[in-house]
Design an enzyme around this catalytic site. Structure first.
Site, PDB file in Angstrom:
ATOM      1  N   SER A  30      -9.400   1.739   3.069  1.00 58.14           N
ATOM      2  CA  SER A  30      -8.592   2.552   2.181  1.00 58.14           C
ATOM      3  C   SER A  30      -7.603   1.729   1.371  1.00 58.14           C
ATOM      4  O   SER A  30      -6.981   2.229   0.432  1.00 58.14           O
ATOM      5  CB  SER A  30      -7.851   3.611   3.000  1.00 58.14           C
ATOM      6  OG  SER A  30      -6.973   3.021   3.948  1.00 58.14           O
TER       7      SER A  30
ATOM      8  N   SER B 148      -9.633  -0.817   7.420  1.00 60.33           N
ATOM      9  CA  SER B 148      -9.163  -0.859   6.036  1.00 60.33           C
ATOM     10  C   SER B 148      -8.400  -2.118   5.665  1.00 60.33           C
ATOM     11  O   SER B 148      -8.105  -2.333   4.484  1.00 60.33           O
ATOM     12  CB  SER B 148      -8.261   0.361   5.758  1.00 60.33           C
ATOM     13  OG  SER B 148      -8.998   1.554   5.921  1.00 60.33           O
TER      14      SER B 148
ATOM     15  N   LYS C 147       0.839  -1.193   0.000  1.00 59.39           N
ATOM     16  CA  LYS C 147       0.000   0.000   0.000  1.00 59.39           C
ATOM     17  C   LYS C 147       0.878   1.249   0.000  1.00 59.39           C
ATOM     18  O   LYS C 147       1.882   1.310   0.725  1.00 59.39           O
ATOM     19  CB  LYS C 147      -0.907  -0.025   1.230  1.00 59.39           C
ATOM     20  CG  LYS C 147      -1.942   1.086   1.305  1.00 59.39           C
ATOM     21  CD  LYS C 147      -2.846   0.861   2.518  1.00 59.39           C
ATOM     22  CE  LYS C 147      -3.909   1.942   2.665  1.00 59.39           C
ATOM     23  NZ  LYS C 147      -4.795   1.671   3.828  1.00 59.39           N
TER      24      LYS C 147
END
Length: 604
Positions: free
Chosen positions: A157, A181, A83
């Site tokens: 997210s 998330s 990420k």
């Protein structure tokens, strides 16, 4: 990159990767090249930055030089995605904000551990900007979509990370989880999300959202894959002030009590099927259930989005130096709300949290773990964009409170609704229950019979029989004939030993083939400053009495000493006296006894 022969399977879990390499028909450079072609044809919103070819070539060359034999490291040649709020040396970290764009010269601690275990970073993935959101639509780089229906959100997210795993672009991926998330996207894409106990993973190298609550997470196709990655990535890190040494916590061997939602607390936001799927998951688990009062948990969840913790997001944004006009409109409205809170509000919020913790403790006293929906439902992208704040809050209804209570969680698939979209459930446990939750999570996933990601008929690989050591046991590292499946492993089994984990030494050990031993045994030597490598081993646990009996039977030239592990810890284990390896065949290059034995069998 080389030419590609053969066809890469749709999903590439750890067992698949290991088998491809073991077949001799695939090498890391060929596999990565095939993945890059697949990524070329995939949604461009998934990755913000792909690892450049020269950097991939260098990573593969370094891996092969360090561990030249396939599967000689736990994650040898395994492709993974990161990420883009987690640092990877040589790649920009943007947090989905072009105005931020920092250029780290070191990997985040968790990334470094995974690379040391043999994994290869293939790129940085898209996210809700500055990890602010649970839906995946708040990025200037686009909105990654559900692998089941491009009209639906992927969840955020960690939106790009989840799609890399669910879409067959990576074997596993790192996400983050402040409010959910690392779990909500897993549920919306029929894969597994591992949210470790707060502080179990280092956050050094992570751009904070709410620094006191941030948690790096793992997306995987199965509980087994997620467990392997989590065990490698975890560990105390003195460079992270929020890192914690968290002892493992076991569940009762019988009479497990599972907390579930009362009917009045089961809110699926209008979805017609997810209530039924939740009830079916409860039945599949097959344990005693106790209805809990969800009200204090729900109020804690509300504190995260509608209390003074919003000001912590403001602090994190202010520290970036990014101007207001560079923020996504929904992110900006959330972050700037932090200006409405005072220091007094922060204290009042902290006081209320402690009061609510006491109410939650009363509910925990009735149960051992919780089984909750991961998210009430998913939404279309159009619906989310039309009502971004309210629908985003709905997604976190059953996840937002976890980190404020320091809980461990494992999110697993739990079936499909009549609309063809997946639903998931999450097991929640107290800090330290990360390992204890795994067998239950694996059971839920397997019995749901809903496959892995888009392959709804796939069977998840079995969870290995690995258990944390009990408080009155002693760990011991074995490197040769006592490894699982090897000639002398029965000696450990007869003493009631349990396998804790596979691990690696620090890269300053040498391994030799001892002469005149029956069965054949290796000799491990610590060689700091020499030509050592990381050597694969297993850590087992024994009761104190059994440990004493086991050690008493160890023949010379072997003995027990402290072995340094790659995760920064040390453990008692088999070492050889130096005189015994003089003139002996050195087998360090194999990276471990199992790889040496497999190579020897192939030669014969």
């Amino acid at each position: 990159m080389p030419s590609i022969t053969g066809e890469l399977p749709t999903l590439i879990d750890l067992n698949t990767i290991s088998a491809l390499y073991a077949s001799g028909e695939w090498t890391p450079d060929g596999l990565i090249a095939a993945l890059m072609q697949r990524i070329d044809a995939a949604d461009p919103a998934v990755f913000i930055t792909r690892t450049p070819p020269a950097m991939l070539d260098a990573a593969i060359a370094a891996l092969v030089a360090r561990a030249p034999y396939p599967n000689s490291l736990p994650l040898w040649g395994v492709p993974f995605a990161v990420k883009d709020n987690i640092d990877v040396a040589g790649l920009p970290t943007t947090c989905a904000c072009p105005d931020f764009d920092r250029r780290p010269d070191a990997d985040a601690t968790v990334v470094a551990k995974l690379v040391a275990a043999g994994a290869i970073v293939i790129g940085k993935t898209n996210l809700d900007q500055f990890a602010t959101g649970l839906n995946g639509t708040r990025s200037p780089y686009g909105a990654p979509r559900s692998v089941f229906d491009a009209a639906h959100i992927s969840g955020g997210s960690s939106s790009g990370s989840v799609v890399t795993v669910a879409g067959g672009l990576a074997s596993f991926a790192l996400g983050t989880d402040t409010a959910g998330s690392g779990r909500v996207p897993a549920a919306l894409n029929n894969i597994v999300g591992i949210k470790p106990s707060l502080g179990l993973f280092s956050t050094t190298g992570l751009v904070p959202a709410c620094r006191s609550l941030d948690c790096i997470t793992v997306f995987a196709l199965s509980v087994q894959d997620g467990a392997v990655v989590r065990r490698i990535a975890q560990g105390h890190d003195a460079t992270d002030p929020y890192s914690r040494m968290i002892p493992p916590v076991a569940l009762p061997p019988k009479g497990l009590r599972v907390g579930i939602l009362k009917a009045a607390d089961r809110d699926f936001c209008g979805h017609p099927d997810n209530g039924r799927l939740y009830e079916e998951a409860i039945v599949r688990l097959g344990e005693e259930t106790v209805e809990i009062d969800y009200a204090p948990f729900r109020e804690i969840a509300a504190l995260l989005y509608h209390g003074p913790w919003v000001a912590e997001r403001l602090v994190a944004w202010e520290d970036t130096g990014v101007p207001e006009n560079a923020l996504d409109p929904a992110v900006r409205s959330i972050v700037l709300e932090g200006r409405n809170y005072t220091a007094g509000d922060a204290f009042r919020g902290a006081y209320r949290l402690e009061e609510l913790k006491q109410l939650c403790a009363a509910e925990w006293s009735k149960v051992d773990i919780l089984l909750l929906p991961t998210a009430p439902r998913g939404y279309t992208v159009d619906a989310m964009l039309a009502d971004p704040i309210r629908l985003n809050s709905n997604l976190g209804l059953y996840t937002n409170f976890f980190n404020l209570l320091g809980l461990a969680g494992v999110a697993v698939p739990a079936g499909f609704g009549s609309d063809g979209m997946p639903f998931g459930v999450t097991l929640a446990g107290a800090a330290g229950m990360d390992e204890a939750l795994l067998p239950l999570a694996d059971r839920l996933h397997r019995l749901a019979a809903c496959g892995m990601s888009i392959q709804r008929d796939a069977v998840p690989p079995p969870l290995l029989d690995v258990a944390p050591p009990a408080a009155d046991t002693i760990p011991i590292a074995v490197v040769g004939a006592h490894l699982s499946g090897m000639a002398l492993n029965h000696e450990l089994q007869a003493l009631g030993a349990t396998l804790v984990t596979a691990a690696d030494t620090t890269p300053d050990y040498r391994l030799f083939l001892l002469s005149s031993t029956t069965p054949q045994k290796p000799g491990l030597i610590h060689a700091p400053g020499g030509d050592g490598k990381a050597i694969a081993l297993e850590v087992w646990s024994l009761s104190a009495a059994a440990f004493g009996r086991f050690v008493a039977k160890i023949p010379a030239p072997l003995g027990i000493g402290q072995i340094n592990l790659a995760d920064g810890t040390s453990v008692s284990g088999f070492l050889s006296e130096g005189w015994a390896v003089e003139g002996a065949e050195e087998i360090t290059r194999f990276g471990g006894w199992r790889s040496f034995m497999e190579a020897s069998a192939t030669v014969k």
